[in-house]
Design a protein around this motif. Structure first.
Motif, PDB file in Angstrom:
ATOM      1  N   ARG A   1      13.651  -0.697  -3.738  1.00  0.00           N
ATOM      2  CA  ARG A   1      12.740   0.018  -4.629  1.00  0.00           C
ATOM      3  C   ARG A   1      13.092   1.504  -4.732  1.00  0.00           C
ATOM      4  NH1 ARG A   1      10.821  -4.355  -2.695  1.00  0.00           N
ATOM      5  NH2 ARG A   1       9.242  -5.589  -3.755  1.00  0.00           N
ATOM      6  N   GLY A   2      14.224   1.896  -4.142  1.00  0.00           N
ATOM      7  CA  GLY A   2      14.676   3.272  -4.219  1.00  0.00           C
ATOM      8  C   GLY A   2      13.893   4.234  -3.345  1.00  0.00           C
ATOM      9  N   ILE A   3      13.266   3.718  -2.294  1.00  0.00           N
ATOM     10  CA  ILE A   3      12.464   4.535  -1.383  1.00  0.00           C
ATOM     11  C   ILE A   3      13.207   4.663  -0.062  1.00  0.00           C
ATOM     12  CG2 ILE A   3      10.273   4.711  -0.129  1.00  0.00           C
ATOM     13  CD1 ILE A   3       9.038   2.967  -2.386  1.00  0.00           C
ATOM     14  N   GLY A   4      13.445   5.885   0.369  1.00  0.00           N
ATOM     15  CA  GLY A   4      14.057   6.104   1.680  1.00  0.00           C
ATOM     16  C   GLY A   4      13.111   5.639   2.771  1.00  0.00           C
TER      17      GLY A   4
ATOM     18  N   ALA B   1       0.831  -1.205   0.000  1.00  0.00           N
ATOM     19  CA  ALA B   1       0.000   0.000   0.000  1.00  0.00           C
ATOM     20  C   ALA B   1       0.867   1.258   0.000  1.00  0.00           C
ATOM     21  CB  ALA B   1      -0.934  -0.008   1.211  1.00  0.00           C
ATOM     22  N   VAL B   2       2.006   1.200   0.667  1.00  0.00           N
ATOM     23  CA  VAL B   2       2.933   2.337   0.691  1.00  0.00           C
ATOM     24  C   VAL B   2       3.547   2.527  -0.696  1.00  0.00           C
ATOM     25  CG1 VAL B   2       5.071   3.252   1.667  1.00  0.00           C
ATOM     26  CG2 VAL B   2       3.467   2.001   3.130  1.00  0.00           C
ATOM     27  N   VAL B   3       4.051   1.460  -1.277  1.00  0.00           N
ATOM     28  CA  VAL B   3       4.713   1.539  -2.582  1.00  0.00           C
ATOM     29  C   VAL B   3       3.758   2.058  -3.657  1.00  0.00           C
ATOM     30  CG1 VAL B   3       5.831   0.162  -4.385  1.00  0.00           C
ATOM     31  CG2 VAL B   3       6.428  -0.197  -1.987  1.00  0.00           C
ATOM     32  N   GLU B   4       2.479   1.702  -3.569  1.00  0.00           N
ATOM     33  CA  GLU B   4       1.497   2.178  -4.547  1.00  0.00           C
ATOM     34  C   GLU B   4       1.375   3.702  -4.559  1.00  0.00           C
ATOM     35  OE1 GLU B   4      -2.217   0.200  -3.820  1.00  0.00           O
ATOM     36  OE2 GLU B   4      -1.382  -1.760  -4.319  1.00  0.00           O
ATOM     37  N   LEU B   5       1.720   4.338  -3.450  1.00  0.00           N
ATOM     38  CA  LEU B   5       1.657   5.809  -3.370  1.00  0.00           C
ATOM     39  C   LEU B   5       2.896   6.484  -3.966  1.00  0.00           C
ATOM     40  CD1 LEU B   5       0.097   6.125   0.191  1.00  0.00           C
ATOM     41  CD2 LEU B   5      -1.060   6.324  -2.029  1.00  0.00           C
ATOM     42  N   LYS B   6       3.900   5.697  -4.318  1.00  0.00           N
ATOM     43  CA  LYS B   6       5.122   6.144  -4.996  1.00  0.00           C
ATOM     44  C   LYS B   6       5.865   7.265  -4.272  1.00  0.00           C
ATOM     45  CE  LYS B   6       3.424   4.618  -9.348  1.00  0.00           C
ATOM     46  NZ  LYS B   6       2.492   4.841 -10.377  1.00  0.00           N
ATOM     47  N   PRO B   7       6.177   7.067  -2.990  1.00  0.00           N
ATOM     48  CA  PRO B   7       6.925   8.104  -2.277  1.00  0.00           C
ATOM     49  C   PRO B   7       8.421   8.030  -2.567  1.00  0.00           C
ATOM     50  CG  PRO B   7       6.562   6.272  -0.811  1.00  0.00           C
ATOM     51  CD  PRO B   7       5.856   5.938  -2.114  1.00  0.00           C
ATOM     52  N   ALA B   8       9.099   9.140  -2.360  1.00  0.00           N
ATOM     53  CA  ALA B   8      10.562   9.139  -2.376  1.00  0.00           C
ATOM     54  C   ALA B   8      11.074   8.749  -0.994  1.00  0.00           C
ATOM     55  CB  ALA B   8      11.097  10.513  -2.764  1.00  0.00           C
ATOM     56  N   LEU B   9      10.263   9.050   0.032  1.00  0.00           N
ATOM     57  CA  LEU B   9      10.628   8.754   1.411  1.00  0.00           C
ATOM     58  C   LEU B   9       9.401   8.258   2.162  1.00  0.00           C
ATOM     59  CD1 LEU B   9      12.563   8.889   3.880  1.00  0.00           C
ATOM     60  CD2 LEU B   9      11.791  11.249   4.191  1.00  0.00           C
ATOM     61  N   PHE B  10       9.583   7.181   2.925  1.00  0.00           N
ATOM     62  CA  PHE B  10       8.520   6.646   3.768  1.00  0.00           C
ATOM     63  C   PHE B  10       8.938   6.798   5.222  1.00  0.00           C
ATOM     64  CE2 PHE B  10       6.698   2.740   5.891  1.00  0.00           C
ATOM     65  CZ  PHE B  10       5.438   3.285   6.066  1.00  0.00           C
ATOM     66  N   ILE B  11       8.087   7.452   6.003  1.00  0.00           N
ATOM     67  CA  ILE B  11       8.313   7.610   7.437  1.00  0.00           C
ATOM     68  C   ILE B  11       7.349   6.682   8.153  1.00  0.00           C
ATOM     69  CG2 ILE B  11       8.206   9.185   9.394  1.00  0.00           C
ATOM     70  CD1 ILE B  11       8.525  11.478   7.317  1.00  0.00           C
ATOM     71  N   LEU B  12       7.866   5.821   9.004  1.00  0.00           N
ATOM     72  CA  LEU B  12       7.025   4.900   9.759  1.00  0.00           C
ATOM     73  C   LEU B  12       6.950   5.350  11.209  1.00  0.00           C
ATOM     74  CD1 LEU B  12       5.404   2.274  10.015  1.00  0.00           C
ATOM     75  CD2 LEU B  12       7.574   1.073  10.389  1.00  0.00           C
ATOM     76  N   GLY B  13       5.761   5.740  11.630  1.00  0.00           N
ATOM     77  CA  GLY B  13       5.513   6.082  13.027  1.00  0.00           C
ATOM     78  C   GLY B  13       5.016   4.835  13.738  1.00  0.00           C
ATOM     79  N   THR B  14       5.756   4.373  14.731  1.00  0.00           N
ATOM     80  CA  THR B  14       5.462   3.069  15.348  1.00  0.00           C
ATOM     81  C   THR B  14       4.681   3.165  16.656  1.00  0.00           C
ATOM     82  OG1 THR B  14       7.625   3.045  16.427  1.00  0.00           O
ATOM     83  CG2 THR B  14       7.459   1.966  14.268  1.00  0.00           C
ATOM     84  N   GLY B  15       3.988   4.266  16.877  1.00  0.00           N
ATOM     85  CA  GLY B  15       3.204   4.419  18.102  1.00  0.00           C
ATOM     86  C   GLY B  15       3.899   5.344  19.078  1.00  0.00           C
ATOM     87  N   SER B  16       3.689   5.096  20.357  1.00  0.00           N
ATOM     88  CA  SER B  16       4.246   5.989  21.380  1.00  0.00           C
ATOM     89  C   SER B  16       5.748   5.788  21.598  1.00  0.00           C
ATOM     90  CB  SER B  16       3.502   5.813  22.697  1.00  0.00           C
ATOM     91  OG  SER B  16       3.629   4.481  23.143  1.00  0.00           O
TER      92      SER B  16
END
Length: 124
Positions: A90-93, A59-74
């Motif tokens: 896939r060349g995504i940060g 689902a993230v890759v389908e949005l074609k970001p250059a950078l993905f930030i993952l917020g893992t909760g508190s």
């Protein structure tokens, strides 16, 4: 002196983070979601970092970001290296941080016009 309201070039901004969820614009979202400057994907498949669902990454890759930030909760929880490799191949940060830091970082990058997507894990 003339004062004018300058609206951002994007639709979504994080306005706050609490134990119950993340405030996006004027709405608190209480389930895991993906957020880009102009896209909001609710009910994201990833709800627990200890058991990541590989289909959630698609689902993230389908949005074609250059950078993905993952917020893992508190707290910040790092995924296994193979999950990091999935994005790097896939060349995504890929950055991992707690939800509060992810919200702040997303806002800054969105304001800079960067192609960023943030995923927020919100536990029920």
């Amino acid at each position: 002196m003339q004062i004018t309201l300058e609206n951002p070039d994007y639709r979504y901004i994080c306005r706050g983070v609490s134990a119950a969820g993340v405030m996006v614009n004027t709405r608190e979202i209480t389930r895991s979601f993906l957020l880009g400057p102009n896209v909001l994907v609710e009910n994201w498949a990833l709800s627990d970092m200890r058991i990541p669902d590989p289909t959630a990454w698609n689902a993230v890759v389908e949005l074609k970001p250059a950078l993905f930030i993952l917020g893992t909760g508190s707290i910040q929880i790092f995924p296994e290296p193979r999950h990091l490799a999935y994005f790097l191949q896939r060349g995504i940060g890929f950055e991992v941080m707690d939800n509060a830091a992810a919200a702040r970082t997303f806002n800054i990058l969105a304001q800079e016009g960067r192609n960023v997507v943030a995923g927020f894990i919100v536990s029920i």
